[in-house]
Structure formats: structure tokens, C-alpha cells
Design an enzyme around this catalytic site. Sequence first.
Site, PDB file in Angstrom:
ATOM      1  N   LYS A  22       0.834  -1.210   0.000  1.00  0.00           N
ATOM      2  CA  LYS A  22       0.000   0.000   0.000  1.00  0.00           C
ATOM      3  C   LYS A  22       0.868   1.258   0.000  1.00  0.00           C
ATOM      4  CE  LYS A  22      -2.423   2.804   3.383  1.00  0.00           C
ATOM      5  NZ  LYS A  22      -1.325   3.555   3.992  1.00  0.00           N
ATOM      6  N   ASN A  23       1.827   1.324   0.928  1.00  0.00           N
ATOM      7  CA  ASN A  23       2.568   2.588   1.070  1.00  0.00           C
ATOM      8  C   ASN A  23       3.467   2.870  -0.125  1.00  0.00           C
ATOM      9  OD1 ASN A  23       1.287   3.153   3.431  1.00  0.00           O
ATOM     10  ND2 ASN A  23       2.985   2.550   4.778  1.00  0.00           N
ATOM     11  N   CYS A 117      -5.002   8.242   8.969  1.00  0.00           N
ATOM     12  CA  CYS A 117      -5.321   7.717  10.298  1.00  0.00           C
ATOM     13  C   CYS A 117      -5.022   8.742  11.381  1.00  0.00           C
ATOM     14  CB  CYS A 117      -4.481   6.464  10.578  1.00  0.00           C
ATOM     15  SG  CYS A 117      -4.974   5.064   9.591  1.00  0.00           S
ATOM     16  N   ARG A 122       0.495  15.052  12.955  1.00  0.00           N
ATOM     17  CA  ARG A 122       1.207  14.552  11.775  1.00  0.00           C
ATOM     18  C   ARG A 122       1.661  15.748  10.934  1.00  0.00           C
ATOM     19  NH1 ARG A 122      -1.560   9.053   9.487  1.00  0.00           N
ATOM     20  NH2 ARG A 122       0.547   8.796   8.696  1.00  0.00           N
ATOM     21  N   ASP A 306       3.714   0.328  12.133  1.00  0.00           N
ATOM     22  CA  ASP A 306       2.502  -0.195  11.494  1.00  0.00           C
ATOM     23  C   ASP A 306       2.232  -1.667  11.840  1.00  0.00           C
ATOM     24  OD1 ASP A 306       2.145   2.287  10.454  1.00  0.00           O
ATOM     25  OD2 ASP A 306       2.473   1.762   8.359  1.00  0.00           O
ATOM     26  N   ARG A 398      -8.988   0.656   3.527  1.00  0.00           N
ATOM     27  CA  ARG A 398      -8.013   1.582   2.937  1.00  0.00           C
ATOM     28  C   ARG A 398      -6.716   0.860   2.608  1.00  0.00           C
ATOM     29  NH1 ARG A 398      -6.257   5.423   6.715  1.00  0.00           N
ATOM     30  NH2 ARG A 398      -4.654   5.470   5.124  1.00  0.00           N
TER      31      ARG A 398
END
Length: 419
Positions: A22-23, A117, A122, A306, A398
Site C-alpha cells: 500500500k505505502n 489515520c 502529523r 505499522d 483503505r
Amino acid sequence: MEKLVITGPTPLKGEIFVSGAKNSAVAILPATLLIDGICTIKNLPNISDVRITCEILEGLGAKINWIDKNTIEVDTRDINNTIAPIDLTRKFRASYYLIGSMLGRKKEIEVGLPGGCNLGARPIDQHIKGFEALGAKVEIISGNVCARAEKLIGNTVYMDMVSVGATINIMLAGVLAEGTTIIDNAAKEPHIVDIANFLNTMGADIRGAGTDTIKINGVTKLKGGQTYSVVPDQIEAGTFMLGAVASRGDLIIKNCVPEHLECITAKILEIGGNVEINGDSIHVWCDTKPNKANVKTLPYPGFPTDLQPQIGVVLSLADGTSIINESIWESRFQYTNELNKMGAKITAQGKSAIFEGVDNLYGASVYSTDLRAGAALIIAGVCATGTTEIYNLHHIDRGYENIEEKFRLLGANIERIIE
Ligand code: UD1
């Protein structure tokens, strides 16, 4: 409203194929904006963050053709808009990669401040510092980030802290800049190497990705015309590795890069699980109650934040008391309240949490507080006695493709229900 209903306990057993990262995907897609041409991307995870990114690219003028559910062709010859669809960009974190890419391609971009999230503060100051060092002017106006430059000129940027997003974003901005950009104290996550490999395949000149210092020699154009396959998802692989241990199961996890998972392997061995590596497969099994262990999350190659909630489930069921220190995010223990509803004994305060191991978890109604918390709750539901209902599935969707199908294949009694 959708919910996942899981009835346990079930030891997870069988073989699982890990999706693309995903990232990595959410950075490679914006990176296509630097290409004046067409490229094909394979092994894309079919998740909501990817689908939204594709919509945003189309809003900027890209043409996207889905060849199959994990392969797309992206035509970025005609990028004719410099204002990204604001509502979509606010939906997730990685929309900040549009800034680096569009500064490179069009010298101008407006995006919504990135969402994602809720893990505490952030900030994106390191991203902005990098863009400004390359000659851009960045302003926050009415909740949007507006960035523009006459031209981008390579420079040396020292990261005040190791930031995955800022490293990638400055790399993106440097690709078409004049001269050489150097990123010092760069992040080293596997997907940073993947994005550099993607850009180099398309014609960029990036060296040193995966080390503390990345050097980007600016080129005048990326031609594309190539096919690239996204790296396997380290976090999804780790999620299943920890699921095998928590449920005292036996899994063969296929399509992964074992070197990206060395710290997870080491932790699993420390707590009494078993790991065997065979090429791009990892065999993980555990037939005893795991031992207690302490974990501190760190930038790669340290233990990934994560995977912190997922190992939290393992330690909830361990023999003895464990401590997790979360050193990346301020607010990543919200999931512990949900696990406590299932019978866990966790005391979280600030960036630390104490896990007193219990013998069993019990089914309860719980809420996924963020993406990885959701994955942890699925593992907890599989381990728990009785029925667990998990709400707030949009977080999980997601980042994980076909999550319930993958767990079902491994024996879990799991169903998605629309209420
Ligand atoms: C990325 C991942 C996320 C993962 C995180 C850490 C994506 C889309 N997301 O997030 O899943 O949890 O890496 O591995 O790839 N910081 C600043 N200023 C900045 C940037 C970061 O202070 O400009 C701080 C953050 O508050 C945090 C730390 O640096 O404490 C690391 O953040 P960063 O690595 O940038 O995380 P993301 O790229 O947002």
C-alpha cells in the site's frame, strides 16, 4: 453500516499470497505525474486508497486504464490541471505526494491538507522545508497546501527527523529539478527503495535509496514506456506472521521479501514462535503460549509502528508482562481500549503500554480506530472465544485487499455483514 463478524477461536492455517505494498503504491501513483508518457503498473493492491489516488490523477488530466484488478496503464502525457480534487486529497495521508510530483511536473499544485489515520500530530514541516530548499514557495491557505516554483534547483536537504513521507516527497521533487538534490538522514523503508526503482525504470537518476543519503541527479524528462511491479507489502506479510503466532497457527506466507521482515522474524523467535524462510515464502508457526517481550517501534530497519497493534495482540496473550514503547506516533494505543473490551489487560499511557498477558480473549463489539488497529482486531477476533463484531471497516479497507477472504482461506470463521 458494515461490520465483520468473527467467531473463534481458530488457529490460522494454510497458505496466503501477499498483495503489493500500500505505502509504495500510494507514492508510485503520484510519481507517474512526473512521466511525460505512458507506463504500466502491476501488483497494485486493489484497496480504497489506491482507487482514490487514481481518481485524483484523473482529476489532474491522467488517463487510467484498468487492465485487470491489480494492473493499470497510466497515461500522463496531458496533465492539464494544477488543482487536485480537494475533498479526495483530504481523505488520506499520501495525497501529500502530489505536491512533490506536481512541483516537478507543472511547478504548481494545490491540494487539501493530507488526512489519514488519527495517530496524533502529523506535521509536514520537513516536506515543506525540502520543497523550499529546492526553490518552491509553499503556503497553507484555507486548509489547502499551495506550492509553486519558477524552477526547481537541486540542493542538500538534511532531515531533522527520519520521515518516510518527506524523504519520498523530496525525492519526487528532485527528479526533474536542475542539478543534484541530496537528502541526508533519509528514511530507509523498503518502499522508498521501491519508489526509487520505479522512477529509475522510467528514466530518473536516483542513487542510494535504502541508505541514509539519497542523491538525485535531475533529468529533463521521464519517458515512461515501461512496466513496473510494486514490491510485496511488508506490513501485510507481518500482519499474517503475527496472526499465525497469536492464533497458535501455521502459515506459509508467499510473495514476500524476507529481508524486509527480519526484525519481525527476530521478535517471533524471541517469543517462542518458529520461522523458516524459503525463497520468497515465510513459514511461521507457534504451538505454545508466546513468551513476554518488550518492543520499541523505530524507523526501518527497526520494528515498524505499522505492526505495533498486531504484536500488541500477541503480547496480550503472552506468558508474563510485556511493554511496548511507541516512538513514532503520539496516539497509537487507541486499539488497546478495544482489546480490553475483549478481556486483555493493557494499561496505556502516552507513548508506552504495559501488557499483562491473559489466557484468553473473548468476543465483543469493537471499533477499528485506524487501519492497523483494524487488522489487529481481526487477529484478536480470530483468537477470541465467541463472536467478535468489528465496526469502522473503512479504515481496514483503505489498506488491505480482500481482507476477510484472505482470513477465511486460512480457516477463520469471518463474514462481512451489511446492517
Ligand atoms: C508513513 C506511512 C505510515 C507509517 C509511517 C512511519 C505512508 C502513506 N504512511 O507515514 O503508515 O506509520 O510512515 O513508518 O507511507 N514528522 C515530522 N515532520 C514531518 C514529517 C514527519 O515531525 O514533516 C514526524 C511525524 O510526526 C512522526 C515521524 O516524523 O513522528 C515519522 O513520520 P513519517 O515517517 O513522515 O510518517 P508518514 O510518512 O506520514
